[in-house]
Design a protein around this motif. Structure first.
Motif, short mmCIF file in Angstrom:
data_model
loop_
_atom_site.label_atom_id
_atom_site.label_comp_id
_atom_site.label_asym_id
_atom_site.label_seq_id
_atom_site.Cartn_x
_atom_site.Cartn_y
_atom_site.Cartn_z
N LEU A 1 -12.54 2.43 -0.92
CA LEU A 1 -13.24 3.57 -0.34
C LEU A 1 -13.88 3.23 1.00
O LEU A 1 -14.28 4.11 1.75
N GLY B 1 -10.56 8.61 3.15
CA GLY B 1 -9.43 7.87 3.71
C GLY B 1 -8.20 8.72 3.98
O GLY B 1 -7.25 8.26 4.62
N GLY C 1 -9.67 2.06 3.67
CA GLY C 1 -8.22 2.23 3.60
C GLY C 1 -7.78 3.67 3.84
O GLY C 1 -8.01 4.55 3.03
N ARG D 1 0.83 -1.22 0.00
CA ARG D 1 0.00 0.00 0.00
C ARG D 1 0.86 1.27 0.00
O ARG D 1 0.41 2.33 0.41
N ARG E 1 -5.06 3.19 -0.80
CA ARG E 1 -6.25 2.81 -0.03
C ARG E 1 -6.30 1.31 0.22
O ARG E 1 -6.92 0.85 1.16
#
Ligand code: PMP
Length: 663
Positions: free
Chosen positions: A177, A224, A180, A125, A172
């Motif tokens: 949505l 996020g 994250g 990520r 994320r």
């Protein structure tokens, strides 16, 4: 930054400013990182959004563990940087901790940097953008971990907005949505040193500041988003204060609610077939445009000549609204009472026998090609399916398959073949090449009097007249594409009139719709147009009453306001003033009327960068053909506005010549 936050409805609290204590480097750094991480943790736990302003990038080893400690999970991270910052004490060439924070955030490196409270980041990520300088060991480490790396070549290929969209998805993570959380760490050295020079380790050929500003704008409102960090600003190197101001602008942009929403929505919901300058316009009047933040610009682009009458000309808007309340579209299944008026005026003004109305420029060109082919077979007697059309290298006639089939531009063609047969390209500006290319199968020669999208290329004097003579001698049609050059743009009603040429067919478009509607037409001599019989060709919207009413009024305004003479006079002045600047970056100033190209010497400056600078100073235009700046303001531009534009051009070109782009 505080003002920008407040303007957008946020409350701002200043945190502590931390300074390194005295003593040995590594223990001092360890203490600093721990104190900083604890501050960040507290901030996030109190439901605030931390904005960390560094310091060098080593501070990141505290920021993101601090965020993770508060969230009880590592955040995703968008790391914008020229460098990888993923060394460990075992691999570092400099022993400088600012080259190590990312490795430390993954748990690699010395305890002083890795031992801060908080979870390791999840490499899947984490995404790096803007890379262009690294050592093999750190690259190998990040690759092994599975970090996403976007170097400058990749950014150039996809465009920064697209890369940013990928980055948001990556940061994320799989929850997307729904959960994250992610932050951004921005090292100023990601930016090109021309735009941000006050950094410790600059690297050439970086991100354009303007484009970065665009993608950062409003980022805190992305679902996020949980923290931001900006690092590596060195005030001691910032004599003129440019980099400091940019740093403030970048942070302020994060909170800006204006343009971003539009730009992101367009990126996400739209096709990516254009690369617009980073400006979102919402209002236009005359030669001025305003963006969503209320900044005013002079329009030196005129939507590729479509806005020759300026934005929302009152007479044209009045004609549009009046007609819209009477009759708009009936299709050509019936007559309407506006089209004949428009056709009569158009043919009277141009001296052509008749006109076939369509919507866009490419339709006018397609119409011309169909007419020429059928004329070739039925009138000239060329064997069936054997007609040839000759066009010029560097042309731009539109984007349909048949028309890109005529293009010499590799990108326009790539992937869209196969193309119709029977076309042939010759060099532009060389009449003898036309004579040599004509065969008994040649039906027509299609040419722009000045190549617009080809870089405002003006052929040698006498070229078009020579072509007309050659065509006549060989019984070949001369069709001029005046979609861009027509209707006064070059200081004559039609650009071919500069050489007293009367073509067999003319394509008109853009300005014909008065900047309000797409209205185009193919004009021809009777013998050519008469190859069309009912059912041969047409379009539902072509010749509709609304379009005809607007075009009719546009032609009237062109005459009533003496715009053709105006284009000639103001264009001459603009060219002379540009030439008189004797600017070292400018290789050539060329054009006719108010269709002007400024050729930038690519060894000295970058035309796209100049357009971005012009935009910042309030003048909008776009580079064409990489090295040319197009100058094509509305023909209605006032003398004062023209002078204001010349002033901006002078300043920006002068600055470009002092700061050569070639690094
Ligand atoms: N011909 C020329 C000379 C043009 O400049 C253009 C548009 N730039 C076209 C045709 C195509 O017009 P449209 O975009 O309306 O299809």
């Amino acid at each position: 930054v505080e003002a920008a936050c407040r303007r957008n409805g946020h409350r701002v609290e200043r945190g502590d400013t931390l300074f390194p204590g005295s003593g040995e480097r590594w223990p001092v750094l360890a203490a600093l990182l721990r104190a900083h991480a604890a501050n960040v943790t507290r901030c996030v736990k109190e439901d605030h959004l931390p904005v960390v302003i560094g310091g060098d990038h080593s501070i990141a080893a505290g920021t993101w563990r601090g965020v993770g400690a508060a969230l009880h999970q590592p955040p995703g991270l968008i790391w914008i940087d020229a460098h990888l910052d993923a060394h460990t004490p075992a691999t570092t060439p400099s022993n400088n901790p600012h080259g190590m924070p990312l490795a430390a955030l993954f748990g690699h490196g010395s305890l002083e940097m890795t031992g801060v409270d908080g979870p390791d980041l999840d490499p899947k990520r984490v995404v790096l953008i803007g890379l262009r300088s690294w050592e093999a060991e750190e690259h190998a480490l990040l690759e092994k971990l599975g970090v996403h790396l976007y170097d400058m070549a990749t950014v150039a290929r996809h465009g920064l907005p697209t890369i940013m969209r990928y980055a948001l998805e990556i940061a994320r993570g799989p929850d997307g949505l729904d959960g994250g959380l992610f932050g951004i760490s921005l090292d100023l050295d990601a930016i090109d040193p021309h735009d941000a020079s006050a950094v410790g380790t600059p690297a050439a050929h970086g991100l354009y500041a303007n484009e970065l500003l665009t993608v950062l704008r409003g980022l805190v409102y992305e679902p996020g988003f949980c923290a931001a960090e900006l690092v590596e600003y060195n005030p001691r190197l910032d004599v003129a204060g440019h980099s400091g101001r940019l740093a403030v602008e970048l942070l302020a942009a994060l909170f800006d609610q204006g343009a971003t929403a539009c730009e992101y929505a367009e990126q996400i919901h739209g096709a990516h077939n254009y690369a617009p300058l980073p400006v979102v316009l919402s209002y236009g009047r005359g030669s001025s445009l305003w963006d969503v933040e209320g900044r005013r610009y002079l329009d030196f682009m005129s939507a590729y000549s479509a806005v020759s009458f300026g934005h929302s000309h009152p007479r044209l808007v009045a004609a549009l609204t009046a007609q819209a309340q009477r009759l708009t579209v009936t299709s050509r299944a019936f007559h309407n009472d506006r089209l004949p008026l428009m056709l009569a005026r158009l043919t009277a003004m141009t001296g052509m026998d008749c006109a076939l109305p369509v919507n866009t420029g490419l339709e006018a060109v397609e119409t011309a090609l169909k007419a020429a082919r059928k004329w070739g077979e039925k009138i000239k007697g060329i064997a069936r399916d054997n007609t040839e059309i000759i066009a010029c290298e560097g042309n731009f006639h539109g984007r349909s398959i048949a028309i890109v089939g005529l293009s010499s531009e590799a990108q326009y063609r790539d992937g869209f073949g196969p193309y119709p047969a029977g076309t042939r390209l010759i060099p532009f500006g060389d009449a003898s090449a036309l004579e040599a290319a004509i065969t008994p199968h040649t039906a027509a020669f299609l040419v722009e009097p000045i190549q617009g999208e080809g870089g405002i290329r003006v052929p040698p004097e006498g070229y078009l007249a020579a072509c007309a003579e050659i065509c006549k001698r060989h019984h070949v049609l001369l069709i001029v594409d005046e979609v861009q050059t027509g209707l006064g743009r070059t200081g004559k009603l039609l650009a071919c009139q500069h050489e007293h040429v009367k073509p067999d067919g003319v394509c008109l478009g853009k300005a014909l719709g008065g900047g309000l509607l797409p209205v185009s037409a193919f004009l021809a001599k009777r013998e050519l147009m008469d190859v069309f019989t009912p059912g041969d060709h047409g379009s539902t919207f072509g010749g509709n009453a609304l379009a005809a009413a607007v075009a009719l009024e546009a032609l009237a305004v062109l005459e009533d306001e003496h715009l053709i003479e105006r284009a000639e006079r103001l264009g001459r002045r603009l060219r002379e003033r540009l030439k008189a600047m004797h600017n070292a970056c400018v290789a050539e100033v060329r054009g006719k009327g108010l269709l002007i190209g400024v050729e930038i010497d690519p060894a000295r400056a970058d035309a796209h960068r100049i357009c971005l600078k012009l935009m910042q100073r309030g003048l909008l235009t776009k580079d064409v053909h990489e090295t040319v700046i197009r100058l094509a303001p509305p023909l209605t531009i006032s003398e004062a506005e023209l002078e204001a534009g010349i002033h901006i051009l002078g300043e920006v070109l002068e600055e470009a010549s002092r700061l050569p782009d070639a690094a």
